[in-house]
Design an enzyme around this catalytic site. Structure first.
Site, mmCIF file in Angstrom:
data_model
loop_
_atom_site.group_PDB
_atom_site.id
_atom_site.type_symbol
_atom_site.label_atom_id
_atom_site.label_comp_id
_atom_site.label_asym_id
_atom_site.label_seq_id
_atom_site.Cartn_x
_atom_site.Cartn_y
_atom_site.Cartn_z
ATOM 1 C CE1 TYR A 181 46.957 35.846 30.128
ATOM 2 C CE2 TYR A 181 46.785 34.787 27.810
ATOM 3 C CZ TYR A 181 46.203 35.648 28.743
ATOM 4 O OH TYR A 181 45.119 36.100 28.640
ATOM 5 N NE ARG A 182 56.155 31.406 34.079
ATOM 6 C CZ ARG A 182 55.798 31.477 35.232
ATOM 7 N NH1 ARG A 182 55.809 32.791 36.019
ATOM 8 N NH2 ARG A 182 55.505 30.415 36.024
ATOM 9 C CD1 TRP A 195 45.548 29.492 31.099
ATOM 10 C CD2 TRP A 195 45.658 30.229 28.887
ATOM 11 N NE1 TRP A 195 44.894 28.420 30.301
ATOM 12 C CE2 TRP A 195 45.158 28.812 29.214
ATOM 13 C CE3 TRP A 195 45.833 30.818 27.871
ATOM 14 C CZ2 TRP A 195 44.740 28.162 27.814
ATOM 15 C CZ3 TRP A 195 45.636 30.245 26.671
ATOM 16 C CH2 TRP A 195 44.893 28.747 26.701
ATOM 17 C CG ASP A 323 57.147 35.664 37.940
ATOM 18 O OD1 ASP A 323 56.808 36.706 37.027
ATOM 19 O OD2 ASP A 323 56.307 34.640 37.537
#
Length: 523
Positions: A181-182, A195, A323
């Site tokens: 998760y970034r 998340w 993204d």
């Protein structure tokens, strides 16, 4: 043999001619992205070859002595190297072998199973007393921004850690989860934790909140704890009120061996730890070591480990972020990760990735998942022949499947079966074709699909959960999906007209022309 750590993996890449060292000064703010965006598209758009090499930046502006590894998975060859195979089919065959195991009927059958049982024993992680990740331990005076964290795109909300292995523990079962998760860096000691609500770590967070509410520790104002739990993986309304009492411990490993990094993105069931998935892929246990300040285990050979917690009920604006869809995902509210300790190897190598308009290296990771997990899809959808997730469909916008059709309406049954499978539930468009269509050939799929459909009759719409990153859906996380039945239509499906055969040349004519080809002088 499995790579013991990131450095052994880098050495293998360099020996194979798959890595270039960049000694010129490069800024982690935007410049790394522009370089990788160009490199990842070498030969990829026109299918003339794989994306460019992995890069090791050795002169990072503002971060003397630090190095960045990027694009390590950015070709089919490197993805196979990462998993120690020549073809993804080798792993798929191993999975198929485990699924085909039958109960032993006698002593000889039991003896024959011993090698498989021994192999299964290698899947489990092995706890060790210490490891390279403990070479430097910082309990105070640390600053996350000492590491060369990237700002990827111009309108990003800041710098983001893009290739972390985020480790949490299920409060109910005690099982660990490793997810990717970034993490937006807010300052030297706090980050966002992106998340999304359907991820396992988000469910761990919600379960901790349920426990806190049941235990009477809730001190929230509005919105209610129920609303907050529902939004703990992204929402659209600002949170007010005092944070709920309690914390959930989290550890983050950056720069792990390639099999473990890949395992963090695989759609494994919650009951199976990603450490075990990595053990299966490596055919060797992942060595883990206890954290210094939290009750979690991390890969002993990781380059960098962040230890800390998320405060229950605390959300903060995260994003925007450029993204993998090729668009910015917008600002939203996500939990906050507080770091209370950093451990790392001496002269750590910072591992990162860039996402954006495809193809990028995540396209090769998605293709590996597609090929490796096809046998598991066939377990639930036995008529399935093959699957293709085109890079331009960014993993969740388009899935093309071929089926062995044996009854009316089967294509629609397959669509709904796919929409019921884990993360496949987010697939926006599914195209179903007959088994004689090569789904890996987009030209053939386009030709067959557009010729075989009557749009009003053969397109199925439904509503349900969609990916959080879908900016076109009517609501966040909820919208419509489309299935296209591009199979041949049967009388039992109400089609009474003759169905024509596709054009093919007679075999004898093809053979004759092949033999005379050189004489024609048209090479």
């Amino acid at each position: 043999m499995a790579y013991s750590d990131l450095r052994e993996w880098i050495a293998a890449l360099e020996k194979a001619g798959e890595l270039k060292r960049v000694k010129a000064e490069v800024d982690p703010i935007l410049e790394v992205t522009e370089i990788i965006d160009r490199v990842s598209k070498w030969g990829a758009r026109d299918k003339s070859g794989p994306g460019g090499p992995a890069l090791l930046f050795e002169n990072v502006k503002g971060h003397p002595g630090h190095r960045i590894l990027i694009n390590q998975f950015g070709s089919e060859r490197r993805m196979n190297m990462a998993l120690n195979v020549n073809s993804y089919d080798e792993i798929a065959d191993r999975i198929r072998g485990f699924m085909d195991v039958k109960s032993p009927q006698g002593f000889l059958d039991k003896v024959k199973m011993l090698p498989m049982l021994a192999e299964m024993g290698s899947f489990f992680p092995k706890q060790v007393g210490t490891g390279p990740c403990k070479e430097v331990i910082l309990r105070d005076g640390f600053n996350l921004l000492d590491f060369p964290v990237l700002q990827c795109w111009p309108d990003d909300g800041g710098r983001f850690i893009t290739l972390p292995c985020v480790i949490t523990r299920d409060p109910r079962t005690g099982k660990r989860n490793v997810g990717m998760y970034r993490m937006q860096v807010y300052d030297g000691k706090t980050t966002g934790m992106h998340w999304q609500r359907h991820k396992n770590a988000a469910e761990h967070f919600r379960e901790r909140m349920r426990t806190a509410v049941a235990g009477g520790s809730e001190t929230l104002g509005k919105p209610s704890s129920v609303e907050l739990m529902a939004r703990s993986g992204g929402g659209s309304v600002a949170v007010t009120g005092t944070p709920m009492n309690g914390r959930m411990e989290v550890a983050v490993a950056i720069g792990t061996d390639p099999a473990l990094t890949f395992s963090a993105i695989v759609p494994a069931p919650p009951e199976i730890e990603e450490f075990m998935v990595a053990g299966f892929l490596r055919q060797k246990p992942v060595e883990v070591v206890k954290c210094e300040t939290v009750d979690l285990e991390v890969p002993a050979s990781a380059e960098i480990v962040l230890e800390g917690y998320v405060e229950l009920g605390e959300l903060r604006t995260e994003g925007p972020f450029g993204d993998h869809t090729g668009f910015y995902s917008l600002e939203d509210e996500y939990p906050v990760f507080h770091i209370n300790c950093i451990t790392h190897r001496k002269n750590p190598i910072y591992s990162a990735t860039i996402v954006g308009k495809p193809p990028q290296e995540d396209a090769y990771m998605a293709k590996a998942i597609e090929r490796i997990f096809l046998p598991m899809m066939k377990l639930t959808i036995p008529e399935l022949v093959d699957v293709n997730l085109p890079a331009e469909g960014v993993a969740h916008n388009l899935m093309i499947v071929s089926i062995r059709k044996s009854y009316a309406g089967q294509a629609r049954k397959v669509m709904h079966a796919i929409w019921s499978l884990g993360q496949a539930m987010f697939t926006k468009c599914i195209i179903v074709v007959d088994e004689d269509c090569n789904v890996q050939d987009l030209r053939e799929v386009t030709w067959r699909a557009l010729n075989n459909i009557d749009p009003e009759r053969d397109i199925q719409f439904t509503l349900g959960p969609v990916d959080t990153l879908d900016h076109a859906s009517r609501l966040p996380n909820f919208g419509s999906k489309m299935g296209v039945d591009a199979t041949r239509k049967w009388p039992a499906e109400g089609f009474q007209r003759p169905w024509p055969e596709a054009l093919t040349m007679r075999a004898d004519v093809k053979e004759k022309v092949t033999k005379m080809w050189k004489e024609l002088g048209i090479e």
